[in-house]
Write a protein that holds these residues in place. Structure first.
Motif, PDB file in Angstrom:
ATOM      1  N   GLU A  76     -20.678 -19.615   1.647  1.00 29.60           N
ATOM      2  CA  GLU A  76     -21.171 -18.913   2.833  1.00 29.60           C
ATOM      3  C   GLU A  76     -22.386 -18.050   2.509  1.00 29.60           C
ATOM      4  OE1 GLU A  76     -19.607 -15.615   6.119  1.00 29.60           O
ATOM      5  OE2 GLU A  76     -18.204 -16.489   4.688  1.00 29.60           O
ATOM      6  N   LYS A  77     -22.315 -17.302   1.406  1.00 29.65           N
ATOM      7  CA  LYS A  77     -23.401 -16.389   1.049  1.00 29.65           C
ATOM      8  C   LYS A  77     -24.391 -17.002   0.070  1.00 29.65           C
ATOM      9  CE  LYS A  77     -20.561 -12.232   1.630  1.00 29.65           C
ATOM     10  NZ  LYS A  77     -20.053 -11.002   0.962  1.00 29.65           N
ATOM     11  N   LYS A  78     -24.040 -18.178  -0.474  1.00 28.93           N
ATOM     12  CA  LYS A  78     -24.857 -18.815  -1.505  1.00 28.93           C
ATOM     13  C   LYS A  78     -25.115 -17.843  -2.664  1.00 28.93           C
ATOM     14  CE  LYS A  78     -27.115 -21.971   1.723  1.00 28.93           C
ATOM     15  NZ  LYS A  78     -26.200 -23.084   1.405  1.00 28.93           N
ATOM     16  N   GLU A  79     -24.009 -17.263  -3.143  1.00 29.59           N
ATOM     17  CA  GLU A  79     -24.087 -16.270  -4.206  1.00 29.59           C
ATOM     18  C   GLU A  79     -23.081 -16.575  -5.308  1.00 29.59           C
ATOM     19  OE1 GLU A  79     -25.300 -12.288  -1.577  1.00 29.59           O
ATOM     20  OE2 GLU A  79     -23.276 -12.508  -2.414  1.00 29.59           O
ATOM     21  N   TYR A  80     -23.450 -16.222  -6.533  1.00 32.05           N
ATOM     22  CA  TYR A  80     -22.527 -16.221  -7.656  1.00 32.05           C
ATOM     23  C   TYR A  80     -21.973 -14.812  -7.796  1.00 32.05           C
ATOM     24  CZ  TYR A  80     -25.347 -20.349  -8.677  1.00 32.05           C
ATOM     25  OH  TYR A  80     -26.015 -21.537  -8.578  1.00 32.05           O
ATOM     26  N   THR A  81     -20.669 -14.698  -8.001  1.00 32.73           N
ATOM     27  CA  THR A  81     -20.061 -13.371  -8.128  1.00 32.73           C
ATOM     28  C   THR A  81     -19.169 -13.316  -9.363  1.00 32.73           C
ATOM     29  OG1 THR A  81     -18.205 -14.007  -6.692  1.00 32.73           O
ATOM     30  CG2 THR A  81     -20.113 -12.943  -5.649  1.00 32.73           C
ATOM     31  N   LEU A  82     -19.126 -12.130  -9.974  1.00 29.89           N
ATOM     32  CA  LEU A  82     -18.334 -11.932 -11.185  1.00 29.89           C
ATOM     33  C   LEU A  82     -17.951 -10.461 -11.283  1.00 29.89           C
ATOM     34  CD1 LEU A  82     -17.292 -13.129 -13.914  1.00 29.89           C
ATOM     35  CD2 LEU A  82     -19.457 -12.362 -14.913  1.00 29.89           C
ATOM     36  N   SER A  83     -16.668 -10.182 -11.403  1.00 31.21           N
ATOM     37  CA  SER A  83     -16.216  -8.812 -11.576  1.00 31.21           C
ATOM     38  C   SER A  83     -16.691  -8.266 -12.928  1.00 31.21           C
ATOM     39  CB  SER A  83     -14.687  -8.748 -11.513  1.00 31.21           C
ATOM     40  OG  SER A  83     -14.211  -7.483 -11.949  1.00 31.21           O
ATOM     41  N   GLU A  84     -17.160  -7.023 -12.921  1.00 31.37           N
ATOM     42  CA  GLU A  84     -17.629  -6.426 -14.169  1.00 31.37           C
ATOM     43  C   GLU A  84     -16.493  -6.204 -15.159  1.00 31.37           C
ATOM     44  OE1 GLU A  84     -19.387  -2.610 -13.710  1.00 31.37           O
ATOM     45  OE2 GLU A  84     -17.557  -1.634 -13.004  1.00 31.37           O
ATOM     46  N   ASP A  85     -15.251  -6.236 -14.690  1.00 30.88           N
ATOM     47  CA  ASP A  85     -14.122  -6.053 -15.605  1.00 30.88           C
ATOM     48  C   ASP A  85     -14.120  -7.108 -16.709  1.00 30.88           C
ATOM     49  OD1 ASP A  85     -13.083  -3.801 -14.389  1.00 30.88           O
ATOM     50  OD2 ASP A  85     -11.666  -4.906 -13.133  1.00 30.88           O
ATOM     51  N   TYR A  86     -14.471  -8.353 -16.371  1.00 28.70           N
ATOM     52  CA  TYR A  86     -14.527  -9.404 -17.381  1.00 28.70           C
ATOM     53  C   TYR A  86     -15.612  -9.102 -18.419  1.00 28.70           C
ATOM     54  CZ  TYR A  86     -11.848 -12.190 -13.988  1.00 28.70           C
ATOM     55  OH  TYR A  86     -10.898 -12.655 -13.112  1.00 28.70           O
ATOM     56  N   VAL A  87     -16.770  -8.712 -17.929  1.00 30.55           N
ATOM     57  CA  VAL A  87     -17.901  -8.402 -18.813  1.00 30.55           C
ATOM     58  C   VAL A  87     -17.560  -7.247 -19.742  1.00 30.55           C
ATOM     59  CG1 VAL A  87     -20.288  -7.603 -18.869  1.00 30.55           C
ATOM     60  CG2 VAL A  87     -19.583  -9.276 -17.142  1.00 30.55           C
ATOM     61  N   LEU A  88     -16.994  -6.181 -19.184  1.00 34.61           N
ATOM     62  CA  LEU A  88     -16.673  -4.997 -19.983  1.00 34.61           C
ATOM     63  C   LEU A  88     -15.589  -5.293 -21.015  1.00 34.61           C
ATOM     64  CD1 LEU A  88     -16.733  -2.261 -17.181  1.00 34.61           C
ATOM     65  CD2 LEU A  88     -18.512  -2.780 -18.869  1.00 34.61           C
ATOM     66  N   ALA A  89     -14.618  -6.137 -20.658  1.00 39.03           N
ATOM     67  CA  ALA A  89     -13.553  -6.473 -21.603  1.00 39.03           C
ATOM     68  C   ALA A  89     -14.106  -7.248 -22.794  1.00 39.03           C
ATOM     69  CB  ALA A  89     -12.464  -7.286 -20.908  1.00 39.03           C
ATOM     70  N   ILE A  90     -15.037  -8.174 -22.531  1.00 36.38           N
ATOM     71  CA  ILE A  90     -15.651  -8.942 -23.619  1.00 36.38           C
ATOM     72  C   ILE A  90     -16.506  -8.035 -24.489  1.00 36.38           C
ATOM     73  CG2 ILE A  90     -17.326 -10.758 -24.157  1.00 36.38           C
ATOM     74  CD1 ILE A  90     -14.592 -11.798 -23.277  1.00 36.38           C
ATOM     75  N   GLU A  91     -17.295  -7.177 -23.874  1.00 37.56           N
ATOM     76  CA  GLU A  91     -18.149  -6.267 -24.642  1.00 37.56           C
ATOM     77  C   GLU A  91     -17.322  -5.313 -25.493  1.00 37.56           C
ATOM     78  OE1 GLU A  91     -20.615  -4.461 -21.655  1.00 37.56           O
ATOM     79  OE2 GLU A  91     -22.218  -5.941 -21.944  1.00 37.56           O
ATOM     80  N   LYS A  92     -16.258  -4.769 -24.923  1.00 39.57           N
ATOM     81  CA  LYS A  92     -15.410  -3.828 -25.664  1.00 39.57           C
ATOM     82  C   LYS A  92     -14.772  -4.488 -26.881  1.00 39.57           C
ATOM     83  CE  LYS A  92     -11.624  -0.521 -25.119  1.00 39.57           C
ATOM     84  NZ  LYS A  92     -10.632   0.074 -24.187  1.00 39.57           N
ATOM     85  N   ALA A  93     -14.458  -5.781 -26.762  1.00 36.71           N
ATOM     86  CA  ALA A  93     -13.831  -6.512 -27.872  1.00 36.71           C
ATOM     87  C   ALA A  93     -14.845  -7.002 -28.896  1.00 36.71           C
ATOM     88  CB  ALA A  93     -13.018  -7.681 -27.331  1.00 36.71           C
ATOM     89  N   GLY A  94     -16.147  -6.787 -28.627  1.00 38.97           N
ATOM     90  CA  GLY A  94     -17.171  -7.117 -29.614  1.00 38.97           C
ATOM     91  C   GLY A  94     -17.977  -8.360 -29.328  1.00 38.97           C
ATOM     92  N   GLY A  95     -17.934  -8.852 -28.096  1.00 36.94           N
ATOM     93  CA  GLY A  95     -18.661 -10.069 -27.761  1.00 36.94           C
ATOM     94  C   GLY A  95     -19.898  -9.818 -26.924  1.00 36.94           C
ATOM     95  N   CYS A  96     -20.712 -10.861 -26.798  1.00 40.37           N
ATOM     96  CA  CYS A  96     -21.907 -10.839 -25.963  1.00 40.37           C
ATOM     97  C   CYS A  96     -21.666 -11.794 -24.791  1.00 40.37           C
ATOM     98  CB  CYS A  96     -23.133 -11.265 -26.756  1.00 40.37           C
ATOM     99  SG  CYS A  96     -24.640 -11.389 -25.767  1.00 40.37           S
TER     100      CYS A  96
END
Length: 234
Positions: free
Chosen positions: A16-36
C-alpha cells in the motif's frame, strides 16, 4: 584487521505504501551483540559477503507455499516478502550461514525444509494459552520449557523461562533436519534448531524486544557463530 560480522536483516514490505519497514529493535540487538546490521531488499539474492542472516517477524505466510488452502482465520499475505525470504533462507541453509529466525522467520525456516505450520493455532492446535499478548512487547507473558541437549540448554541456566508472545501461527510438523528446542506449556513448538548447521535457530517469540540477560545470550551466540563463519570465509 578484525571487522564486525555483517548480518543481513530481511525487512517487511508494504504494498500500500510502497515502503520497506524494519523495527529498530532488531538493529539494536545485532549491534549490541557485536554485529554490523544491513537491510536486505526483497528483490536481492543473498549477498556473498554476509556472515549471518536474521529473518524477522511479521505477517502470515501464503498457505499455498506449504501445500494448504487458506483458512478464514488466515491474515494478510505478502507475496514479495514470501518469495524473497524463502529464496535467501534456502541459500543460507545450503551455505551453512548462521541464521536466526524470529516468529515468522522461524516458520519460514521450517517451511523451506519441508515442514508445516498451523495457519491458526486456536483452530488447528487447540491452544489453551494466550499467545497474542495484551502487554508491552518487552514483557514476557507465558513460560517456555527448553528441551534437553539443545543449544538453548547450553545457553541458559534454567530450563524454564518467560517470553513475550505475539503470534497466531506456529510450526506444526518439523522440516528435515530440525529438532524442537523449546515448547510452551500447551505443547506448541516455541523454538527449533537445525542439527546439521553451525547455527540455524528459530524462536517463536520476539527476543529483540526483551532486554533480558537470556535474550542477550541468544544474540551473542548468533554473533559468535557469525564471527566464526567470517573467520573461516577469509
Amino acid at each position: 584487521m578484525n571487522t564486525k560480522p555483517i548480518i543481513g536483516i530481511a525487512p517487511n514490505y508494504s504494498y500500500e505504501k510502497k515502503e520497506y519497514t524494519l523495527s529498530e529493535d532488531y538493529v539494536l540487538a545485532i549491534e549490541k551483540a557485536g554485529g554490523c546490521p544491513i537491510v536486505l531488499l526483497p528483490h536481492q539474492a543473498l549477498p556473498p559477503f554476509l556472515d549471518g542472516l536474521l529473518l524477522t517477524g511479521g505477517g502470515d505466510i501464503d498457505p499455498l507455499l506449504f501445500g494448504e488452502e487458506p483458512l478464514c482465520q488466515s491474515g494478510e499475505i505478502n507475496p514479495l516478502r514470501d518469495a524473497c525470504e524463502m529464496r535467501i533462507c534456502e541459500a543460507a541453509l545450503e551455505k551453512d550461514l548462521p541464521m536466526l529466525g524470529i516468529c515468522r522467520g522461524m516458520q519460514v525456516m521450517n517451511i523451506v525444509k519441508g515442514g508445516g505450520i498451523y495457519q491458526d493455532i486456536g483452530v488447528q492446535a487447540g491452544t489453551t494459552l494466550k499467545h497474542i499478548q495484551q502487554a508491552p512487547r518487552s514483557y514476557g507473558t507465558h513460560s517456555i520449557f527448553v528441551e534437553d541437549n539443545t543449544l538453548l540448554t547450553d545457553l541458559w541456566e534454567n530450563k524454564r523461562t518467560v517470553v513475550n508472545s505475539l503470534h497466531h501461527q506456529s510450526c506444526s510438523t518439523l522440516g528435515e533436519g530440525f529438532i524442537v528446542s523449546a515448547r510452551s506449556a500447551d505443547g506448541l513448538i516455541e523454538a527449533i534448531e537445525h542439527k546439521d548447521n553451525r547455527f540455524a535457530v528459530g524462536v517463536q517469540w520476539h527476543p529483540e524486544a526483551m532486554k533480558t540477560e537470556e535474550m542477550g545470550l541468544l544474540f551473542s551466540a548468533f554473533l559468535k557463530a557469525a564471527a566464526e563463519y567470517q573467520q573461516a570465509r577469509r
